[in-house]
Design an enzyme around this catalytic site. Structure first.
Site, PDB file in Angstrom:
ATOM      1  N   GLY A  30      -4.469  -1.382   2.478  1.00  0.00           N
ATOM      2  CA  GLY A  30      -5.036  -0.369   3.351  1.00  0.00           C
ATOM      3  C   GLY A  30      -5.884   0.630   2.594  1.00  0.00           C
ATOM      4  O   GLY A  30      -5.974   0.605   1.366  1.00  0.00           O
ATOM      5  N   SER A  31      -6.497   1.546   3.334  1.00  0.00           N
ATOM      6  CA  SER A  31      -7.482   2.453   2.738  1.00  0.00           C
ATOM      7  C   SER A  31      -6.868   3.446   1.758  1.00  0.00           C
ATOM      8  O   SER A  31      -7.455   3.726   0.707  1.00  0.00           O
ATOM      9  CB  SER A  31      -8.227   3.203   3.841  1.00  0.00           C
ATOM     10  OG  SER A  31      -7.318   3.931   4.657  1.00  0.00           O
ATOM     11  N   ASP A  84       2.605   2.268  -0.924  1.00  0.00           N
ATOM     12  CA  ASP A  84       1.880   1.644   0.180  1.00  0.00           C
ATOM     13  C   ASP A  84       1.553   2.701   1.232  1.00  0.00           C
ATOM     14  O   ASP A  84       2.137   3.782   1.244  1.00  0.00           O
ATOM     15  CB  ASP A  84       2.734   0.531   0.804  1.00  0.00           C
ATOM     16  CG  ASP A  84       1.901  -0.541   1.490  1.00  0.00           C
ATOM     17  OD1 ASP A  84       0.689  -0.320   1.695  1.00  0.00           O
ATOM     18  OD2 ASP A  84       2.467  -1.596   1.835  1.00  0.00           O
ATOM     19  N   GLY A  85       0.613   2.386   2.092  1.00  0.00           N
ATOM     20  CA  GLY A  85       0.231   3.281   3.166  1.00  0.00           C
ATOM     21  C   GLY A  85       1.021   3.002   4.429  1.00  0.00           C
ATOM     22  O   GLY A  85       1.995   2.240   4.421  1.00  0.00           O
ATOM     23  N   LYS A  97       3.642  -0.302  10.239  1.00  0.00           N
ATOM     24  CA  LYS A  97       2.608  -0.825   9.358  1.00  0.00           C
ATOM     25  C   LYS A  97       2.032  -2.093   9.982  1.00  0.00           C
ATOM     26  O   LYS A  97       2.570  -2.616  10.950  1.00  0.00           O
ATOM     27  CB  LYS A  97       3.181  -1.141   7.963  1.00  0.00           C
ATOM     28  CG  LYS A  97       3.585   0.110   7.200  1.00  0.00           C
ATOM     29  CD  LYS A  97       4.158  -0.214   5.829  1.00  0.00           C
ATOM     30  CE  LYS A  97       3.253  -1.063   4.972  1.00  0.00           C
ATOM     31  NZ  LYS A  97       1.915  -0.443   4.761  1.00  0.00           N
ATOM     32  N   GLY A  99      -1.561  -2.474  10.531  1.00  0.00           N
ATOM     33  CA  GLY A  99      -2.902  -2.323  11.074  1.00  0.00           C
ATOM     34  C   GLY A  99      -3.936  -3.161  10.352  1.00  0.00           C
ATOM     35  O   GLY A  99      -4.923  -3.604  10.934  1.00  0.00           O
ATOM     36  N   GLU A 106       3.849  -7.061   3.008  1.00  0.00           N
ATOM     37  CA  GLU A 106       4.220  -5.673   2.750  1.00  0.00           C
ATOM     38  C   GLU A 106       5.722  -5.470   2.906  1.00  0.00           C
ATOM     39  O   GLU A 106       6.355  -4.776   2.099  1.00  0.00           O
ATOM     40  CB  GLU A 106       3.462  -4.742   3.708  1.00  0.00           C
ATOM     41  CG  GLU A 106       1.990  -4.609   3.373  1.00  0.00           C
ATOM     42  CD  GLU A 106       1.219  -3.828   4.422  1.00  0.00           C
ATOM     43  OE1 GLU A 106       0.188  -3.233   4.064  1.00  0.00           O
ATOM     44  OE2 GLU A 106       1.630  -3.815   5.601  1.00  0.00           O
ATOM     45  N   LYS A 124      -1.104  10.770  10.134  1.00  0.00           N
ATOM     46  CA  LYS A 124      -0.192   9.646  10.329  1.00  0.00           C
ATOM     47  C   LYS A 124       1.240  10.089  10.615  1.00  0.00           C
ATOM     48  O   LYS A 124       2.079   9.251  10.959  1.00  0.00           O
ATOM     49  CB  LYS A 124      -0.211   8.748   9.083  1.00  0.00           C
ATOM     50  CG  LYS A 124      -1.579   8.198   8.708  1.00  0.00           C
ATOM     51  CD  LYS A 124      -2.118   7.271   9.771  1.00  0.00           C
ATOM     52  CE  LYS A 124      -3.508   6.740   9.431  1.00  0.00           C
ATOM     53  NZ  LYS A 124      -3.536   5.922   8.228  1.00  0.00           N
TER      54      LYS A 124
END
Length: 230
Positions: A30-31, A84-85, A97, A99, A106, A124
């Site tokens: 992710g970003s 992790d995001g 998670k 997306g 993950e 978030k």
């Protein structure tokens, strides 16, 4: 740089305080995780010795470009730390998670980590999960009847499209059904129902897996441990 990107960068920077020389890391997707990987790569080039298991092929490619040594679970059985995001996180550090479509890897990586640090921008954080549609990864073989079964839970599953207009295929060769449950009052109970469905490979509810949350905001960062802020 937008405010959100600045918040992501602040959270990513703070997360590297948990990294120690010699660790084997779970490398998130992710970003926000991508920013973390770029910052981690800089430290590796400065002499930090770590290795990592990527949670997606995109993260693998970025880590390799940054010079971060990559290993697999044929070489290691547990990880010291995963960063992790997330798409959403509640006050109990339950997380949605998926997306980006990498939820299966993950969750495997998170489950095999001694510590899981989630990094997010302030947008978030939510009081209850569910505004973000829950990704459910299913086998291609039976995605239509599985969508019908998920529909019995009160949602209208949407088969996630890829950039080419065809259904998105995950790194492990599955489809994703996005399920807009709305407010999820009992994440653990919903997770158990999804786990019990044959053909559901994984879902985006990460319940009890995150140990630490780092939130970037206009005022800096805050670190929240499961059970309370520090």
């Amino acid at each position: 740089m937008t405010d959100i990107n600045q918040e992501k960068r602040l959270a990513a920077q703070r997360s590297l305080e948990f990294v120690r020389d010699g660790m084997c890391l779970g490398l998130g997707s992710g970003s926000t995780a991508a920013i973390m990987l770029q910052l981690l790569g800089l430290r590796v080039r400065e002499g930090l010795r770590v290795c990592g298991v990527p949670t997606s092929e995109m993260s693998r490619a970025l880590a390799e470009r940054e010079g971060i040594p990559i290993v697999g679970f044929d070489q290691v059985s547990h990880l010291d730390l995963t960063i992790d995001g997330a798409d959403e996180v509640d006050p109990e550090l339950n997380v949605i998670k998926g997306g980006g479509g990498a939820l299966l890897r993950e969750k495997i990586v998170a489950s095999l980590s001694r510590r899981v640090v989630i990094i997010v921008d302030s947008h978030k954080q939510v009081q209850r999960l569910g505004a973000f549609a829950l990704p459910v990864e299913v086998v291609q073989f039976a995605w239509r009847p599985l969508a019908e079964r998920l529909g019995e839970l009160g949602v209208q599953p949407v088969l996630r499209p890829g950039r080419d207009g065809h259904p998105l295929v995950t790194d492990e060769g599955n489809y994703i059904l996005d399920c807009a449950f709305g407010r999820i009052e009992e994440p653990a109970a919903l997770a158990a129902r999804l786990n019990a469905m044959p053909g559901v490979v994984e879902h985006g509810l990460f319940v009890g897996l995150a140990h630490t949350l780092i939130v970037g905001s206009g005022e800096g960062t805050k670190v929240i441990e499961r059970g309370g802020e520090i």
